[in-house]
Design an enzyme around this catalytic site. Structure first.
Site, PDB file in Angstrom:
ATOM      1  CG  ASP A  48      11.936   3.478  -9.556  1.00  0.00           C
ATOM      2  OD1 ASP A  48      12.544   3.207  -8.503  1.00  0.00           O
ATOM      3  OD2 ASP A  48      10.709   3.640  -9.619  1.00  0.00           O
TER       4      ASP A  48
ATOM      5  CD  GLU B 172       0.310   2.405 -18.218  1.00  0.00           C
ATOM      6  OE1 GLU B 172       1.086   1.518 -17.825  1.00  0.00           O
ATOM      7  OE2 GLU B 172       0.627   3.310 -18.986  1.00  0.00           O
TER       8      GLU B 172
ATOM      9  CG  HIS C 100       8.703   5.057 -12.190  1.00  0.00           C
ATOM     10  ND1 HIS C 100       9.009   3.848 -11.603  1.00  0.00           N
ATOM     11  CD2 HIS C 100       7.748   4.786 -13.109  1.00  0.00           C
ATOM     12  CE1 HIS C 100       8.279   2.897 -12.154  1.00  0.00           C
ATOM     13  NE2 HIS C 100       7.512   3.441 -13.076  1.00  0.00           N
TER      14      HIS C 100
END
Ligand code: SAH
Length: 359
Positions: free
Chosen positions: A56, A158, A299
């Site tokens: 990326d 996350e 990404h």
């Protein structure tokens, strides 16, 4: 010839299962007894995800440019790389003249990072420490700079932000603090997405002739991480929330923000789309990147939240609403999202509350 190829596949699979399986290969022993519940030894131990992040270029080049073009920030400074992965950011910092870099990584990728540091001749400058930030002991009491690439899908998925804030409060020299990046902003817009909504949601109505529509509810609740074509954007983009990483407290990652989306043309709206920007404001000139649909793809793509109703909106009409975001109570790595919205237009009147869960 199709038949030939099927035979070939069958033969190949026979070959695969001919030999005795090597049991040790399946990780029955040694340190590889990982469970998927332990995120640190989960996906980040595999090189595949690091390959995706390194490739990326929007992401990695921005960090590289921030570091190489702002050497004054790093020279003779002690740096902490929170979640070092392959160690790439630490290597950049070492090249920019850091006095020392502590690269902390909890997954097995830490072993690779150690080797990478050696292979590249930087073991005197970069120390890789394997472990969780929350559990590790640093050989120094304070650091000058914290650098991290902690952003997840929808920015907060996350929940690694908390790890960065923990490191900041524990090791950063307060009067001269630099956290890189130090600003992150979440945005919302609305899109036309008939084709894809059919493919992802209405698909369940008729699956090879069977009604599986009970799955639709679940599918609707899960935000889709996907790239949105900027031509699909129907309204303005609204800034929901800016986080100041150098000052915020963990609780600031739970918030309610109101929004106002104004249609820029007559169209249908099928979904809200969320995306984020990050900024490095301590640079000589402001640097950063956006993960929005008008910017080069990363990404992280964008996060699409489908609406129960199709909104028939006319140019100039406004969707007003609010979004509430909070880490899930049971699993803080997941994100719960509530969206309230209403449109009171000439051709469509809707008022709704929808719940989503990123997991
Ligand atoms: N800095 C690297 C990797 C970024 S991905 C790069 O830019 O390419 C984030 C990394 O942080 C992952 O490798 C993950 O295993 C690690 N990580 C997540 N939580 C952590 C924690 N609490 N302590 C240490 N490392 C952590």
């Amino acid at each position: 010839n199709l038949d030939d190829s099927i035979v070939a596949v069958d033969k190949a699979s026979e070959d695969v299962f001919m030999g005795e399986p090597d049991v040790s290969f399946f990780g029955c022993d040694g340190e590889d007894d990982k469970t998927s519940a332990d995120y640190c030894f989960d996906s980040y131990s595999h090189f595949g995800i690091h390959e995706e992040m390194l490739k990326d270029v929007v992401r990695t080049k921005t960090y590289q440019n921030v570091i190489y073009r702002n050497k004054f920030l790093f020279q003779n400074k002690v740096v902490l790389d929170v979640g070092a992965g392959t160690g790439i950011l630490s290597l950049f910092c070492a090249k920019a003249g850091a006095a020392h870099v502590y690269a902390v990584e909890c997954s097995h990728m830490a072993d690779m990072a150690k080797q990478i540091v050696e292979t590249n001749g930087l073991p005197d400058v970069v120390t890789v420490l394997k472990g969780k930030i929350e559990e590790i002991e640093l050989p120094v009491a304070k650091v000058d700079i914290i650098i991290s690439e902690w952003m997840g899908y929808f920015l907060l998925f996350e929940n690694m932000l908390n790890t960065v804030l923990y490191a900041r409060d524990k090791w950063l020299v307060i009067d001269d603090e630099v956290v890189l990046p130090d600003e992150a902003s979440l945005y919302l817009t609305a899109i036309e997405d008939a084709d894809y909504k059919d493919d992802k949601i209405e698909f369940w109505n008729n699956v090879y002739g069977f009604d599986m529509s009970c799955i639709k509810k679940q599918a609707m609740m899960e935000p889709f991480v996907d790239t949105v074509d900027q031509k699909q954007i129907v309204t303005n983009c609204h800034l929901l929330k800016t986080m100041d990483i150098s000052k915020m407290v963990p609780g600031d990652a739970s918030f309610t923000a109101s929004f106002k989306l104004i249609a820029e043309r007559d169209d249908y709206i099928h979904a809200f789309v969320a995306y984020f920007d990050v900024s490095f404001t301590k640079c000589h000139k402001l640097m950063g990147f956006s993960t929005g649909p008008r910017s080069r793809a990363t990404h992280w793509k964008q996060t699409v939240l489908y609406l129960e109703d199709v909104l028939t909106i006319c140019e100039g009409e406004t969707i007003i609403g609010s979004m509430t975001v909070a880490p899930n109570k049971k699993n803080p790595r997941d994100v719960d999202i509530m969206v309230k919205y209403s449109l009171s237009g000439r051709r469509c009147v809707v008022s709704r509350v929808q719940f989503y869960k990123m997991r």
